[in-house]
Design an enzyme around this catalytic site. Structure first.
Site, PDB file in Angstrom:
ATOM      1  N   ASP A 154       0.837  -1.185   0.000  1.00  0.00           N
ATOM      2  CA  ASP A 154       0.000   0.000   0.000  1.00  0.00           C
ATOM      3  C   ASP A 154       0.883   1.249   0.000  1.00  0.00           C
ATOM      4  O   ASP A 154       1.988   1.225  -0.545  1.00  0.00           O
ATOM      5  CB  ASP A 154      -0.936  -0.029   1.213  1.00  0.00           C
ATOM      6  CG  ASP A 154      -2.293   0.578   0.918  1.00  0.00           C
ATOM      7  OD1 ASP A 154      -3.268  -0.175   0.805  1.00  0.00           O
ATOM      8  OD2 ASP A 154      -2.355   1.806   0.782  1.00  0.00           O
ATOM      9  N   HIS A 217      -3.835   6.144   3.116  1.00  0.00           N
ATOM     10  CA  HIS A 217      -4.498   4.923   2.651  1.00  0.00           C
ATOM     11  C   HIS A 217      -3.907   3.661   3.269  1.00  0.00           C
ATOM     12  O   HIS A 217      -4.631   2.774   3.741  1.00  0.00           O
ATOM     13  CB  HIS A 217      -4.395   4.880   1.118  1.00  0.00           C
ATOM     14  CG  HIS A 217      -5.205   3.821   0.460  1.00  0.00           C
ATOM     15  ND1 HIS A 217      -4.736   2.539   0.270  1.00  0.00           N
ATOM     16  CD2 HIS A 217      -6.447   3.843  -0.094  1.00  0.00           C
ATOM     17  CE1 HIS A 217      -5.641   1.832  -0.364  1.00  0.00           C
ATOM     18  NE2 HIS A 217      -6.696   2.606  -0.594  1.00  0.00           N
ATOM     19  N   SER A 534     -11.035  -0.943  -1.372  1.00  0.00           N
ATOM     20  CA  SER A 534      -9.801  -0.873  -0.576  1.00  0.00           C
ATOM     21  C   SER A 534     -10.071  -1.138   0.885  1.00  0.00           C
ATOM     22  O   SER A 534      -9.186  -1.581   1.623  1.00  0.00           O
ATOM     23  CB  SER A 534      -9.161   0.515  -0.697  1.00  0.00           C
ATOM     24  OG  SER A 534      -8.335   0.615  -1.809  1.00  0.00           O
ATOM     25  N   ASP A 953     -33.873  17.104  35.911  1.00  0.00           N
ATOM     26  CA  ASP A 953     -33.301  17.740  34.726  1.00  0.00           C
ATOM     27  C   ASP A 953     -34.415  18.064  33.737  1.00  0.00           C
ATOM     28  O   ASP A 953     -35.545  18.353  34.146  1.00  0.00           O
ATOM     29  CB  ASP A 953     -32.248  16.810  34.121  1.00  0.00           C
ATOM     30  CG  ASP A 953     -31.088  17.568  33.495  1.00  0.00           C
ATOM     31  OD1 ASP A 953     -29.990  17.572  34.076  1.00  0.00           O
ATOM     32  OD2 ASP A 953     -31.300  18.180  32.430  1.00  0.00           O
ATOM     33  N   HIS A1016     -30.474  18.061  27.342  1.00  0.00           N
ATOM     34  CA  HIS A1016     -29.630  18.115  28.536  1.00  0.00           C
ATOM     35  C   HIS A1016     -29.891  16.944  29.484  1.00  0.00           C
ATOM     36  O   HIS A1016     -28.960  16.297  29.990  1.00  0.00           O
ATOM     37  CB  HIS A1016     -29.874  19.449  29.244  1.00  0.00           C
ATOM     38  CG  HIS A1016     -28.944  19.763  30.352  1.00  0.00           C
ATOM     39  ND1 HIS A1016     -29.160  19.334  31.652  1.00  0.00           N
ATOM     40  CD2 HIS A1016     -27.797  20.499  30.383  1.00  0.00           C
ATOM     41  CE1 HIS A1016     -28.188  19.780  32.430  1.00  0.00           C
ATOM     42  NE2 HIS A1016     -27.340  20.495  31.673  1.00  0.00           N
ATOM     43  N   SER A1333     -22.495  20.544  34.570  1.00  0.00           N
ATOM     44  CA  SER A1333     -23.634  19.643  34.350  1.00  0.00           C
ATOM     45  C   SER A1333     -23.168  18.263  33.919  1.00  0.00           C
ATOM     46  O   SER A1333     -23.862  17.271  34.124  1.00  0.00           O
ATOM     47  CB  SER A1333     -24.543  20.194  33.244  1.00  0.00           C
ATOM     48  OG  SER A1333     -25.491  21.093  33.743  1.00  0.00           O
TER      49      SER A1333
END
Length: 1547
Positions: A154, A217, A534, A953, A1016, A1333
């Site tokens: 490759d 690649h 590939s 919440d 949330h 939070s």
């Protein structure tokens, strides 16, 4: 957070406050929600909620006359909102301030205050906290390919890539003889070899190139085949996840044979030669070219000889599909691999005004786009401009698209470019119609505005709808990632199709495997999503390695047979696998079917072949003796052996041709080998299409031993007049196995496909062979598809060429010319030829040098006839490679005339020019059933099983995968809660969901729904206790494993917040319900400015919750780094600050003076190369206000075109800045962080190359610009970097102490992950969010783990365990730093960073009961009523001994030492032994200069568990310094260190 964002928050907060204030515009009052504390009923114990409610109602009724409630409002009970019974004694009601004042005279009244608005705290992680997945399911059957060596030809490898990590890998087997041409540290036990065969110097047999992958690649294919486990792999830096190759314990050997131009055949042969010598077991080729006869095809030649050494070969089929006959790499000794989709789509449906909802896909993440109906326009209907239907730049001028959704068709430009054109023209969104030829194969992309790519058929339907109405409207609805897509897998449109042009009697491709949107390694960024055959090829290479490990004695043909005969041919709906047009895919698309690795390990029977078995087949192709001899490297006379037809080869599939008007049958013989149980019986089942009959003899097989062989014959006869291609199948069926062979049948002689000559070229006048060029070279790294064909485009009509194809053509022609050997004037110069020669007689060369010397001698012998010596000097200098394993011969630099002359030499067999090959580029262990099952540290607490976590919440998202209850037990019997969602939405994971918004006090139910409309609440609940979601991702890019901290805990959701705020009375009601329901942990990602505890609903409700054994975790707030900004500071709750993790999205800025500065970005450059560009700072060149912040319009007149622009964060965010810079023509952007945020960087995805740098680095860049007349810079993208130094550190927004309410208690208590946290969301399904939070639910989940492990521990004991085991150093060994990279003080970190491994076993704990807080509350000088209201018991502070804040038995210590005072300050603490029964702890105290401390006693000796011991610690001032300093107290045993931070205020 930008200033504008802060301003918006302020406006919203003030609006919410006013709307809920109870004031009219004219100042008059109307009732508002008040929280009222009352004295409890004497000598009465209410059992149920209704009794409490009735009692509170009676209180209101008794107050009716003095308050005037009855006369104003009717029934006074109607004022009641909530009746509280668990977290406080009292109620909430709609009252005016005057009514409350009057109520205070009632004897049952204690205290009342308005319910106020609270705001959400929004701004890696089980892995970062040590919660790891360790067992690997199916891979165990083959030990994940351990000891197998996979060679890949490759573009090379990326040194240091995490996919090549060799942790736990054994050394390569003794047979390995290869080498590593990278730096010594780059190769290891995973990446064992790396060599380049580009720019090879034949004189010293080494490459002048490097095996480093400059394209990406090779890194992708190698990591797909055998990459190591990478726990936080992601694409574009969005989402951590587990990436792994198919054979993660196999070794990788990389052979670089491709550069950016092409892959040369001679280089590939040399690499194969070396690979055989090196000892590889599997070779993987994601490379191909147009088919040519095998004797002239280097891949076919080299691989033929490789299989003779037992090496398995996997090759990509090519990306020229869906054209018939487009398959490449079709030799029967290789596995030819086509590409399939997986079961994942990025669903963005299009809804039309007529109600139709059409499937589409998108990777766009809507920031503010709401799915409302917008006008819909198709430019192809309203303008005659050429290309307008394709939305080409400039063609929308004069078309009214502003605020509309625009329909565009794929054509000359890609969909991302289209979106830029539409956005520039003012469009609000875009629908893209797929190429007709691609049908339903959709590769979604991330556009610059809301968009969806729909199948061609749906595009026609949308056009028809637009024509049917004068006011067409539409919208795009984002569903995020959808797994288990129906009709998957299907065949990718680009996947090359059979029949083979070279050997049509062998069904090709052989197999299909995942090849669309494959996540694997890349050079930069570290991971990428790429599509093509590939990608499917290395999947099969890795699977072959697994089989080879499990069955080391199997031949390459046996492994190939196992893969093919166990493949499946139905999709996940039970119907046939479909092609890109959603028609049943034929055998030339799927071959034997889709790979099924589970079954391939144990196929039962195999169709085996040796290398010698192919010789009669080669002769049957009509190749002459010289061609076959060149291939086999042995003298072959076809006339002396019996040739066979292609169909007679013992192949796992069958192809047969039945001619018209012929009654003759066609018979083939096959031989199967038993590789299953020694004793087994198989019966034949054959399925034939109408018009064909078949018979098999014998019809049963009885085996007595392993490796026993049995033969059968199958005869085909035509029984009808139909013609064309049809298919059937042959199955050998035992009790355990089904061994299936697909059968391709050609009825009647069809017009033949164009065939290349099969005559060897040396039988023509010239010994060279010219192959017709296709004049198309696929875009080798396209994310969209393999463009190795001419695409259809136009107004749903064909357009013969595109700009991308034109560029590909130019590149291909340039490459061809440069390698052609022709000068401009037509004269020849030497070019690379591959020369086959007869092997040396009676000589056996042992080493490479002997072969090289012999080949050199042949060239030398040809010096005179070829004129080599006279033209070139030493003829040996022409030699490029000496081959010894895969062929007998060499490559050399020769002209066509020299080759023609060389053909007269007696040692010469065959020669041909080395030609250019192209790369085939366009979830996955998970999709193939390679699963991770064991959960590491979670086992110590059974992942929190049976613990109930309640979250106050914004609600939950029904059906979210994080709430999947697979394997979850029912909730414990104590659970009394309810679910106000549809019955199917709640389950054993999500056991409760209630809303407390718009609550109706009369029936105690909300008129709202607990559905999360903000995202949330879904995020926080899934962070705390979300289930394992195997293909979680952000923006649909990358699959990965998401899980909460306590993945087997139950979730109970209490919706108390809407888009405006979270009301205190709603929260109290929710807490009340949660305690009744039986929760174990309550999580509050909510806060507000601190107020006294007796007026704070969170403080009040949580105090009473802890008395019921409920643990409380609260966010500290996002007002950092301001001192004293901490919220939720009551000592009975765990107050959680936020830290960063060890992951950054590195985009460094390189200046012209050589300085390289750290920055971050989520932008993925498509074509941006890190070359130096002019650098400009608008603040230096224009006086326009706001130009330094790159505000819209301020760059007018500033020359930024083609330059990198330095901007400073200010009133707009960095994404908006990037749009301004791009509009002005800038090539890139560097963004300076806010000064206050320092090094806390939240990277974003901009619309052009950009990097966000710390403020200090921004100043340095400004200084550099001032220092030179030609400032230059570039941005270098490194992708995601893990193990960032100085992590964790404190997030800038994380609120700081000291507490304003209780400064004698150190707050926050702890910090935990809160920056860029991946968890559930409402839409899309997952999001990366930052804030306290996010850190809070981490601690809630960890507390659940501890509670499960230690069910008898109190909330205070759990809190102590978390705090006393926290760590205070970062990953460099230095102190945890703050956002300015100064050592963080205690008001930033509290006790330190949570350490869940240690928190399970702290040794000692500082325990507290609810009663222990009463003297503390009195010490705060709250009056009796306030303390009674909090504690729900009559309290007279004068009758008990109050304590100072520092005297509370808290795990941290705060002390104040006054100036000029000789008095010591002493505190007593009590610890409880929760470790070994017999243990001894010694004290260690570390004090700052100017302070001394002594502890009595200095040792604590325990004899049993839960034994308590007390000690006193005395502090004295010994110097004149002032300010806040810190120290620590540690109790140390052989196993434990129990640490308490000490904050000291020197006044």
């Amino acid at each position: 957070m930008s200033l504008s964002k802060h301003a918006l928050s302020l406006v919203l907060y003030l609006c919410a406050s006013f709307l809920r204030s109870g004031l009219h515009v004219d100042g008059s009052e109307e009732p508002m929600a008040y929280i009222v504390h009352v004295k409890g009923p004497e000598k009465v114990d209410f059992d149920v909620a209704d009794q409490w409610s009735d009692w509170y109602s009676s209180l209101l009724e008794s107050a009716a006359t003095p308050l005037g409630l009855a006369s104003e409002e009717g029934d006074p009970r109607s004022r009641l909102i909530y009746s509280y019974r668990n977290v406080m004694t009292g109620f909430s009601a709609r009252l005016t301030p005057r009514e409350v004042e009057a109520m205070s005279t009632m004897d049952w009244f204690l205290h009342a205050y308005p319910s106020r608005a609270y705001r959400l705290q929004t701004t890696h992680t089980p892995e970062f906290l040590g919660l790891r997945l360790r067992s690997h399911g199916l891979w165990n059957e083959s030990n994940m390919g351990e000891g197998i060596i996979i060679g890949l030809l490759d573009t090379g490898v990326t040194p240091g890539h995490p996919s090549y990590d060799d942790h736990g890998m054994p050394p390569p087997p003794a047979k390995w003889k290869g080498r590593c041409d990278l730096k010594a540290s780059a190769c290891n036990n995973k990446l064992i070899g790396a060599r380049s065969f580009i720019n090879h110097d034949g004189r010293d047999r080494r490459s002048t190139g490097t095996p480093v992958d400059e394209e990406g690649h090779g890194t992708h294919t190698s990591s797909t085949a055998a990459g190591a486990f990478v726990k936080r792999a992601n694409v574009n830096g969005f989402a951590p996840g587990v990436a792994a190759g198919m054979a993660p314990r196999s070794h990788i050997a990389a052979y670089k044979v491709c550069d950016e131009t092409a892959c040369m055949g001679h280089d590939m042969l040399a690499a194969m030669d070396a690979a055989v010598d090196d000892g590889v077991d599997v070779l993987s080729f994601s490379i191909s070219a147009d088919p040519i006869p095998f004797h002239s095809d280097p891949i076919a030649q080299g691989t033929f000889n490789a299989i003779g050494k037992g090496i398995f070969i996997s090759c990509s089929a090519g990306n020229e599909g869906p054209d018939p006959g487009s398959v490449n790499n079709d030799a029967p000794w290789v596995l030819t691999v086509g590409a399939s989709t997986t079961d994942r789509v990025f669903l963005a449906s299009v809804k039309l005004g007529n109600g139709r909802k059409l499937y589409g896909e998108s990777l766009y993440r809507p920031r503010s786009f709401k799915p409302k109906m917008l006008p819909l326009v198709y430019p192809g209907f309203v303008t005659a401009k050429d290309g307008a239907y394709m939305c080409i730049n400039g063609t929308l001028d004069g078309v009214d698209v502003r605020g509309k959704i625009v329909l565009c068709q794929l054509g000359d430009i890609d969909s991302v470019q289209m979106s830029e054109v539409v956005k520039k023209a003012g469009g609000a969104g875009m629908i893209v119609v797929n190429y007709p030829v691609d049908g339903y194969t959709i590769t979604a992309d991330d556009h610059v505005l809301p968009a969806s790519l729909v199948p061609y058929a749906y595009g026609l339907e949308i056009q028809a709808y637009i024509n049917s109405t004068s006011t067409p409207i539409a919208t795009i609805i984002y569903h995020g990632t959808v797994i288990h897509r129906p009709h998957s897998p299907d065949v990718a449109s680009f996947s090359a199709r059979g029949p083979s042009q070279i050997t049509p009697g062998i069904l090709k491709p052989d197999i299909i495997g995942p090849g669309v949107n494959i996540l694997a390694g890349w050079n930069s960024p570290a991971f990428a999503l790429i599509s093509g055959t590939s990608m499917s090829c290395p999947h099969l290479s890795g699977i072959a390695a697994l089989i080879k490990k499990a069955h080391p004695g199997w031949s390459p043909a046996a492994i190939k047979s196992a893969i093919m005969t166990t493949a499946y041919v139905t999709d996940n709906t039970g119907g046939p696998i479909l092609d890109e047009l959603h028609h049943p895919a034929d055998l030339f698309a799927v071959g034997a079917g889709h790979v099924n690795p589970r079954q391939a390990i144990d196929p039962g029977l195999v169709y085996d072949l040796t290398q010698e078995d192919y010789v009669p087949y080669l002769c049957g192709l009509g190749y002459n003796d010289a061609a076959v001899s060149a291939l086999t490297r042995k003298p072959v006379r076809c006339s002396s052996l019996k040739s066979i037809s292609q169909g007679e080869l013992n192949y796992p599939s069958i192809s047969v041709k039945l001619r018209a008007n012929s009654s003759k049958s066609v018979s083939y013989t096959r031989t199967v080998t038993n590789v299953g149980k020694p004793t087994s019986i198989y019966a034949v089942k054959i399925d034939m299409p109408k018009g064909v009959s078949a018979s098999v003899t014998p019809t049963t097989f009885s085996f007595k031993k392993v490796n026993q062989k049995k033969s059968f014959s199958i005869s085909f006869r035509r029984s009808g007049g139909r013609s064309g291609r049809v298919s059937g199948q042959l199955r050998w069926v035992s009790r355990k196995h089904v061994v299936r062979s697909p059968i391709s049948i050609l009825l009647k002689t069809l017009l033949p496909l164009r065939r290349l000559t099969q005559n060897p070229p040396w039988q023509t006048p010239t010994p060279t062979m010219t192959v017709e060029a296709k004049f198309v070279m696929m875009d080798p790294y396209s994310r969209y598809k393999g463009l190795g064909k001419i695409r259809d485009s136009g107004p749903l009509l064909p357009l013969w060429w595109s700009s991308k194809h034109a560029l590909s053509l130019v590149l291909y022609l340039c490459a061809s010319f440069l390698r052609s050997g022709l000068h401009v004037d037509g004269s020849e110069e030497p070019k690379a030829y591959i020369v086959h020669v007869k092997g040396p007689e009676k000589v056996d060369f042992d080493v490479a040098d002997q072969w090289s010397e012999w080949y050199s001698s042949l060239l030398e012998s040809a010096a005179t006839p070829l004129g080599l010596a006279s033209e070139e000097g030493d003829p040996r200098s022409r030699l490029i490679y000496s081959y010894r394993n895969v062929m007998t011969g060499f490559s050399a630099r020769l002209t066509p005339r020299e080759v023609e002359a060389m053909s007269t030499m007696d040692w010469f067999l065959h020669a041909y020019p080395s030609r250019a090959y192209r790369l085939q580029t366009t979830h996955t262990p998970e999709f193939l059933g390679l699963r991770l099952r064991s959960h590491g540290l979670w086992n110590e607490s059974n992942m929190g099983e049976g613990i109930i976590i309640g979250l106050l919440d914004t609600g939950v998202t029904p059906g979210h995968p994080s709430y999947d209850d697979h394997g979850m037990p029912p909730p414990p019997a104590k659970w009394k809660g309810r679910c106000d969602l549809k019955a199917s939405a709640c389950n054993n994971k999500l056991i409760g969901a209630r809303s407390f918004i718009n609550h109706d006090g009369r029936d105690r139910r909300s008129t709202g729904t607990p559905v999360d409309e903000e995202g949330h609440g879904t995020h926080t609940s899934s962070t705390a206790a979300g289930a394992f979601v195997k293909r979680a991702n952000v923006n649909g890019f990358a699959p990965g494993v998401a899980a909460g901290m306590a993945p087997r805990a139950h979730i109970a959701a209490y919706k108390v917040c809407d888009e405006i705020a979270c009301m205190g009375h709603d929260m109290l009601a929710a807490m009340d319900a949660a305690v009744d329901d039986g929760v174990d942990v309550l999580s509050f990602s909510i806060g507000a400015d601190p107020i006294p505890f007796h007026s704070d609903p969170i403080a009040q409700g949580t105090f009473n919750a802890i008395s019921k054994g409920v643990f409380i975790s609260c966010s500290a707030g996002n007002e950092g780094p301001d001192p004293g900004s901490v919220n939720n500071d009551a000592p009975w709750v765990l107050t959680v600050g936020a830290s960063t993790t060890d992951r950054v999205f590195l985009a460094s800025v390189k200046l012209g003076n050589g300085r390289k500065l750290y920055g971050e970005s989520l932008h993925r450059p498509r074509s941006f190369k890190p070359k130096m560009l002019p650098l400009v700072y608008p603040g230096f060149v224009t006086a326009k206000d706001g130009a330094y912040m790159c505000i819209n319009g301020t760059l007018d007149g500033v020359d930024v075109r083609g330059k990198i622009v330095l901007c400073q964060l200010g009133v707009i965010d960095s994404v908006q800045m990037s749009e301004v810079v791009k509009k002005a023509g800038g090539a890139g952007m560097i963004v300076m962080n806010y000064p206050v945020d320092g090094y806390t960087i939240t990277a974003d995805d901009h619309v052009l190359p950009a990097s966000l740098v710390p403020y200090a680095y921004g100043l340095e860049i400004q200084a550099y610009i001032n220092s030179t007349s030609t400032p230059i810079a570039t941005i270098i993208y490194h992708g995601t970097v893990i193990h960032r130094p100085h992590s964790p550190d404190v997030a800038s927004f994380s609120a700081r102490g000291p507490s304003q309410i209780t400064p004698g208690i150190l707050k926050p208590d702890i910090i935990g992950p809160g920056v860029n946290i991946l968890a559930g969301w409402n839409s899309p399904a997952f999001a990366l969010i930052s804030g306290t939070s996010m850190s809070c639910p981490h601690l809630s989940g960890i507390a659940a783990l501890i509670k499960k492990a230690h069910p008898g521990w109190s909330p205070a004991a759990i809190k102590s365990a978390i705090m006393t085991t926290a760590y205070v150093t970062d990953n460099t060994g230095g102190p945890i730093l703050d956002e300015l990279h100064h050592p963080a003080d205690l008001f930033a970190v509290g006790a330190g960073h949570v350490n869940p491994r240690q928190a399970i076993d702290p040794g000692l704990v500082y325990d507290l009961t609810p009663e222990d807080y009463v003297p503390y509350l009195c010490g705060l000088r709250y009056n009796d009523s306030a303390v009674s209201a909090l504690t729900r018991k009559p309290v007279r502070c004068s009758s008990l001994k109050s304590i100072s804040q520092g005297e509370l038995n808290y795990p941290s210590i705060s002390v104040k030492l006054r100036a000029n005072s000789l008095k010591s300050v002493s505190y007593t603490r009590t610890v409880t032994n929760v470790g070994k029964p017999t243990s001894i702890f010694a004290v260690k105290v570390d004090m700052p200069k100017g302070v001394s401390a002594s502890v009595t006693p200095t040792t604590l000796s325990f004899k049993k568990v839960n034994q308590k011991k007390s000690f006193s610690i005395s502090f004295r001032r010994s110097g004149g310094r002032s300010g806040t300093v810190s120290g620590q107290l540690r109790w140390v045993s052989r196993k434990h260190v129990v640490r308490s931070p000490i904050s000291i205020l020197l006044k």
